[in-house]
Design an enzyme around this catalytic site. Structure first.
Site, PDB file in Angstrom:
ATOM      1  N   ILE A 150       0.836  -1.211   0.000  1.00  0.00           N
ATOM      2  CA  ILE A 150       0.000   0.000   0.000  1.00  0.00           C
ATOM      3  C   ILE A 150       0.870   1.261   0.000  1.00  0.00           C
ATOM      4  O   ILE A 150       0.602   2.211  -0.751  1.00  0.00           O
ATOM      5  CB  ILE A 150      -0.975  -0.018   1.203  1.00  0.00           C
TER       6      ILE A 150
ATOM      7  N   SER B 156      -3.882   2.996   8.243  1.00  0.00           N
ATOM      8  CA  SER B 156      -3.351   1.660   8.570  1.00  0.00           C
ATOM      9  C   SER B 156      -4.056   1.024   9.762  1.00  0.00           C
ATOM     10  O   SER B 156      -4.916   0.179   9.589  1.00  0.00           O
ATOM     11  CB  SER B 156      -1.849   1.731   8.786  1.00  0.00           C
TER      12      SER B 156
ATOM     13  N   ASP C 281      -8.656   7.048   8.628  1.00  0.00           N
ATOM     14  CA  ASP C 281      -9.639   6.033   8.253  1.00  0.00           C
ATOM     15  C   ASP C 281      -9.740   4.987   9.362  1.00  0.00           C
ATOM     16  O   ASP C 281     -10.556   4.077   9.288  1.00  0.00           O
ATOM     17  CB  ASP C 281      -9.216   5.351   6.944  1.00  0.00           C
TER      18      ASP C 281
ATOM     19  N   GLU D 187     -11.762   2.257  17.696  1.00  0.00           N
ATOM     20  CA  GLU D 187     -12.847   2.152  16.702  1.00  0.00           C
ATOM     21  C   GLU D 187     -13.769   0.954  16.930  1.00  0.00           C
ATOM     22  O   GLU D 187     -14.925   0.962  16.502  1.00  0.00           O
ATOM     23  CB  GLU D 187     -12.283   2.073  15.278  1.00  0.00           C
TER      24      GLU D 187
ATOM     25  N   HIS E 185     -13.097   3.332   8.565  1.00  0.00           N
ATOM     26  CA  HIS E 185     -12.361   2.153   8.092  1.00  0.00           C
ATOM     27  C   HIS E 185     -12.933   1.662   6.744  1.00  0.00           C
ATOM     28  O   HIS E 185     -13.302   0.494   6.611  1.00  0.00           O
ATOM     29  CB  HIS E 185     -12.414   1.031   9.152  1.00  0.00           C
TER      30      HIS E 185
HETATM   31  P1  NAI Z   1       2.748  -4.832   3.755  1.00  0.00           P
HETATM   32  O1  NAI Z   1       3.040  -5.953   4.698  1.00  0.00           O
HETATM   33  O2  NAI Z   1       2.843  -5.059   2.292  1.00  0.00           O
HETATM   34  O3  NAI Z   1       3.706  -3.585   4.123  1.00  0.00           O
HETATM   35  C1  NAI Z   1       3.973  -3.132   5.398  1.00  0.00           C
HETATM   36  C2  NAI Z   1       5.339  -2.467   5.373  1.00  0.00           C
HETATM   37  O4  NAI Z   1       5.555  -1.846   6.647  1.00  0.00           O
HETATM   38  C3  NAI Z   1       6.494  -3.456   5.141  1.00  0.00           C
HETATM   39  O5  NAI Z   1       7.309  -3.016   4.067  1.00  0.00           O
HETATM   40  C4  NAI Z   1       7.252  -3.426   6.467  1.00  0.00           C
HETATM   41  O6  NAI Z   1       8.658  -3.616   6.322  1.00  0.00           O
HETATM   42  C5  NAI Z   1       6.927  -2.011   6.947  1.00  0.00           C
HETATM   43  N1  NAI Z   1       7.173  -1.800   8.369  1.00  0.00           N
HETATM   44  C6  NAI Z   1       7.130  -2.694   9.390  1.00  0.00           C
HETATM   45  N2  NAI Z   1       7.469  -2.078  10.552  1.00  0.00           N
HETATM   46  C7  NAI Z   1       7.728  -0.788  10.237  1.00  0.00           C
HETATM   47  C8  NAI Z   1       8.152   0.333  11.008  1.00  0.00           C
HETATM   48  N3  NAI Z   1       8.363   0.240  12.318  1.00  0.00           N
HETATM   49  N4  NAI Z   1       8.333   1.519  10.362  1.00  0.00           N
HETATM   50  C9  NAI Z   1       8.119   1.617   9.025  1.00  0.00           C
HETATM   51  N5  NAI Z   1       7.738   0.579   8.257  1.00  0.00           N
HETATM   52  C10 NAI Z   1       7.549  -0.612   8.859  1.00  0.00           C
HETATM   53  O7  NAI Z   1       1.307  -4.300   4.170  1.00  0.00           O
HETATM   54  P2  NAI Z   1       0.295  -3.469   3.274  1.00  0.00           P
HETATM   55  O8  NAI Z   1      -0.579  -4.395   2.515  1.00  0.00           O
HETATM   56  O9  NAI Z   1       1.014  -2.396   2.567  1.00  0.00           O
HETATM   57  O10 NAI Z   1      -0.640  -2.834   4.425  1.00  0.00           O
HETATM   58  C11 NAI Z   1      -0.159  -1.839   5.315  1.00  0.00           C
HETATM   59  C12 NAI Z   1      -1.167  -1.678   6.443  1.00  0.00           C
HETATM   60  O11 NAI Z   1      -2.379  -1.118   5.942  1.00  0.00           O
HETATM   61  C13 NAI Z   1      -1.618  -3.023   7.047  1.00  0.00           C
HETATM   62  O12 NAI Z   1      -0.756  -3.419   8.078  1.00  0.00           O
HETATM   63  C14 NAI Z   1      -2.978  -2.733   7.569  1.00  0.00           C
HETATM   64  O13 NAI Z   1      -2.871  -2.395   8.935  1.00  0.00           O
HETATM   65  C15 NAI Z   1      -3.432  -1.503   6.797  1.00  0.00           C
HETATM   66  N6  NAI Z   1      -4.632  -1.747   5.983  1.00  0.00           N
HETATM   67  C16 NAI Z   1      -5.716  -0.918   6.152  1.00  0.00           C
HETATM   68  C17 NAI Z   1      -6.870  -1.086   5.407  1.00  0.00           C
HETATM   69  C18 NAI Z   1      -8.047  -0.170   5.523  1.00  0.00           C
HETATM   70  O14 NAI Z   1      -9.127  -0.497   5.013  1.00  0.00           O
HETATM   71  N7  NAI Z   1      -7.913   0.982   6.167  1.00  0.00           N
HETATM   72  C19 NAI Z   1      -6.966  -2.187   4.443  1.00  0.00           C
HETATM   73  C20 NAI Z   1      -5.754  -2.973   4.309  1.00  0.00           C
HETATM   74  C21 NAI Z   1      -4.646  -2.765   5.070  1.00  0.00           C
END
Ligand code: NAI
Length: 335
Positions: free
Chosen positions: A158, A237, A262, A267, A299
């Site tokens: 994302i 996130s 979001d 929540e 969300h």
């Molecule tokens: P992903 O697993 O592809 O990427 C997460 C990234 O965060 C990874 O590159 C990881 O190395 C990095 N990361 C881990 N710890 C970190 C730190 N301390 N500082 C900076 N970066 C760090 O996950 P994706 O698919 O990109 O999703 C990200 C987040 O979005 C999910 O964890 C989820 O919580 C949230 N999300 C929210 C949704 C919504 O409807 N609002 C829907 C889907 C996901």
């Protein structure tokens, strides 16, 4: 193949629509519950081999124990985040846990940008004004995103999609991730920096990292103090990445110029429901909602046709693999 019974929790009409469409092919019988799963009501899953849950169902050890005792073998999360499941307990109890690691990163990234654009250009205020035949422009001044510095915290699926959109706007994009993707960054003209550098340089900070014990309240009084005065914060996130009380203090002092959320740390039990007929019991959320420069959605970043189809398809594919006794797809497996 046996028909596998799946108990669904925290379901809404759109879940029922997209999952029912895909269910027949998967050989699954779906039982939809509207309430959220918790230890106190987990016995409702008795007879099901699979439970399918979302972000605010609470699968702590006690809940997982009741599920295991009732014959459940697989927890299928119809989301990417999994901070609401005690994975160690699931493993001990012999419960499999699968999730949908990626459905549409664009859905969430585009929503993050939509929130920022709305907040910056005061569309939320203009919309209401014009409907009341108030065509004045006072207080609606925004800024060009072109040329501004945007900081992306977390460059997974994302975060990368969001960074690429901001590059398209002509922003200077910096990023922080403990596991940087250097090749991607050089392809898209993104610079990796330390978190401190990002906070100090960015006019917009957008969070795209998972919630873990280490990232809880990543944005709190100290990190906000290191941000540029008047910076905008976007969180699509997880709510608990941000200390809401610290955000309120920073909005009052002007240290934060705008906040788009979001997700919200408390929540659970509020988002996804219609509370319009009752008094809101959460005073922090109530205070956040009073600021003209705060924009909150419930969300909904994942809520696109593409994402809902992918979530239903991938979740039911994991369930039918389980029913056929096949190994779960590795990147979807948590336990
Ligand atoms: P992903 O697993 O592809 O990427 C997460 C990234 O965060 C990874 O590159 C990881 O190395 C990095 N990361 C881990 N710890 C970190 C730190 N301390 N500082 C900076 N970066 C760090 O996950 P994706 O698919 O990109 O999703 C990200 C987040 O979005 C999910 O964890 C989820 O919580 C949230 N999300 C929210 C949704 C919504 O409807 N609002 C829907 C889907 C996901």
């Amino acid at each position: 193949m046996d028909v596998v019974t799946v108990a669904f929790y925290d379901t809404k009409p759109y879940d029922r629509e997209y999952f029912s469409r895909a269910a027949e092919q998967a050989g699954a019988e779906l039982h939809f519950h509207e309430f959220r799963l918790a230890a106190s009501n987990a016995s409702s899953a008795a007879g099901a081999r699979v439970v399918c849950v979302f972000v605010n169902d609470r699968l702590d050890r006690e809940c997982l124990q009741v599920l295991a005792d009732g014959g459940v073998k697989l927890i299928a999360l119809r989301c990417a985040g999994f901070n609401n499941v005690d994975l160690a307990a699931a493993k001990e109890l012999g419960l499999g846990v699968v999730r949908v690691p990626a459905y549409s990163p664009h859905a969430v990234a585009e929503h993050a940008v939509a929130l920022l654009m709305t907040l910056n250009r005061k569309i939320h205020r203009a919309f209401n004004r014009v409907r009341e035949l108030n065509f004045s422009l006072g207080g609606l001044v925004g800024f060009d995103l072109h040329g501004r510095t945007v900081g992306i915290v977390g460059t997974g699926k994302i975060g990368r999609a969001a960074a690429q959109i901001f590059r398209g706007f002509g922003c200077d994009v910096c990023a922080y991730d403990p596991y940087p993707s250097e090749e991607w960054a050089s392809d898209f003209g993104v610079r990796y920096v330390t978190l401190d550098e990002l906070l100090g340089a960015s006019e917009v900070v957008s969070l795209h990292l998972p919630l873990t014990p280490e990232t809880f309240h990543l944005i709190g009084p100290e990190s906000i103090a290191r941000m540029k005065p008047g910076a905008y914060l976007v969180n699509t996130s997880r709510g608990k990445l941000v200390d809401s009380a610290a955000v309120i203090a920073a909005l009052k002092s002007g240290q934060l110029g705008g906040v788009a959320l979001d997700v919200y740390e408390e929540e659970e039990g509020v988002f996804f429901e219609d509370h319009s007929g009752a008094a809101l019991q959460d005073d922090v959320l109530s205070r956040l909602l009073t600021f003209p420069n705060v924009l909150i959605t419930s969300h909904q970043a994942f809520l696109t046709e593409e994402a809902l189809s992918a979530i239903a398809g991938i979740t039911l594919d994991s369930i039918s693999r389980f029913a056929r006794g096949e190994e779960a797809v590795k990147e979807r497996t948590l336990a």
